[in-house]
Design a protein around this motif. Structure first.
Motif, PDB file in Angstrom:
ATOM      1  N   GLU A  11      45.543  42.018  37.881  1.00  0.00           N
ATOM      2  CA  GLU A  11      45.485  42.663  39.197  1.00  0.00           C
ATOM      3  C   GLU A  11      44.310  42.099  39.990  1.00  0.00           C
ATOM      4  O   GLU A  11      43.235  41.849  39.446  1.00  0.00           O
ATOM      5  N   THR A  13      41.200  42.303  42.258  1.00  0.00           N
ATOM      6  CA  THR A  13      40.191  43.340  42.499  1.00  0.00           C
ATOM      7  C   THR A  13      39.333  43.039  43.717  1.00  0.00           C
ATOM      8  O   THR A  13      38.641  43.917  44.218  1.00  0.00           O
ATOM      9  N   HIS A  14      39.369  41.782  44.205  1.00  0.00           N
ATOM     10  CA  HIS A  14      38.572  41.421  45.386  1.00  0.00           C
ATOM     11  C   HIS A  14      39.126  40.131  45.977  1.00  0.00           C
ATOM     12  O   HIS A  14      39.754  39.346  45.272  1.00  0.00           O
ATOM     13  N   GLU A  25      41.493  40.442  37.582  1.00  0.00           N
ATOM     14  CA  GLU A  25      41.159  41.132  36.329  1.00  0.00           C
ATOM     15  C   GLU A  25      42.360  40.930  35.415  1.00  0.00           C
ATOM     16  O   GLU A  25      43.448  41.430  35.694  1.00  0.00           O
ATOM     17  N   ALA A  67      37.509  38.514  33.958  1.00  0.00           N
ATOM     18  CA  ALA A  67      37.680  38.523  35.416  1.00  0.00           C
ATOM     19  C   ALA A  67      37.447  37.086  35.861  1.00  0.00           C
ATOM     20  O   ALA A  67      36.426  36.485  35.547  1.00  0.00           O
ATOM     21  N   GLU A  78      43.225  43.641  47.437  1.00  0.00           N
ATOM     22  CA  GLU A  78      42.875  44.472  46.296  1.00  0.00           C
ATOM     23  C   GLU A  78      44.106  45.274  45.866  1.00  0.00           C
ATOM     24  O   GLU A  78      44.778  45.861  46.710  1.00  0.00           O
TER      25      GLU A  78
END
Length: 88
Positions: A11, A13-14, A25, A67, A78
């Motif tokens: 997924e 995350t940023h 991640e 990550a 995100e």
């Protein structure tokens, strides 16, 4: 006709707009050269993994729990999900 198999690998995350890099991640292994599909509310595209970084160092492969910074061809957000695409 080939069956396409998609496995969730993580997924987002940023996202760093200025350099076109998403932070992913991982929940599975990902390697340079893998074909991925990134999908979210307004995101939907497929690309090949061209470059990845972990702790600001280039890596060829990353595992679940890592990550990684991933160079992406389009904007990601995100919460976007990342799938590894494989021909069966």
């Amino acid at each position: 006709m080939k069956n396409i198999l998609e496995t969730k690998v993580g997924e987002i995350t940023h996202y760093y707009t200025n350099i076109g890099v998403g932070v992913l991640e991982l929940s599975d292994t990902l390697k340079i050269g893998d074909k991925i599909h990134i999908q979210g509310a307004t995101t939907d595209f497929t690309q090949e993994v061209g470059s990845m970084q972990a702790n600001k160092e280039p890596v060829k492969e990353a595992s679940a729990g890592d990550a990684v910074g991933l160079k992406v061809e389009n904007r990601v957000r995100e919460g976007d999900l990342v799938y590894k695409v494989e021909n069966e």
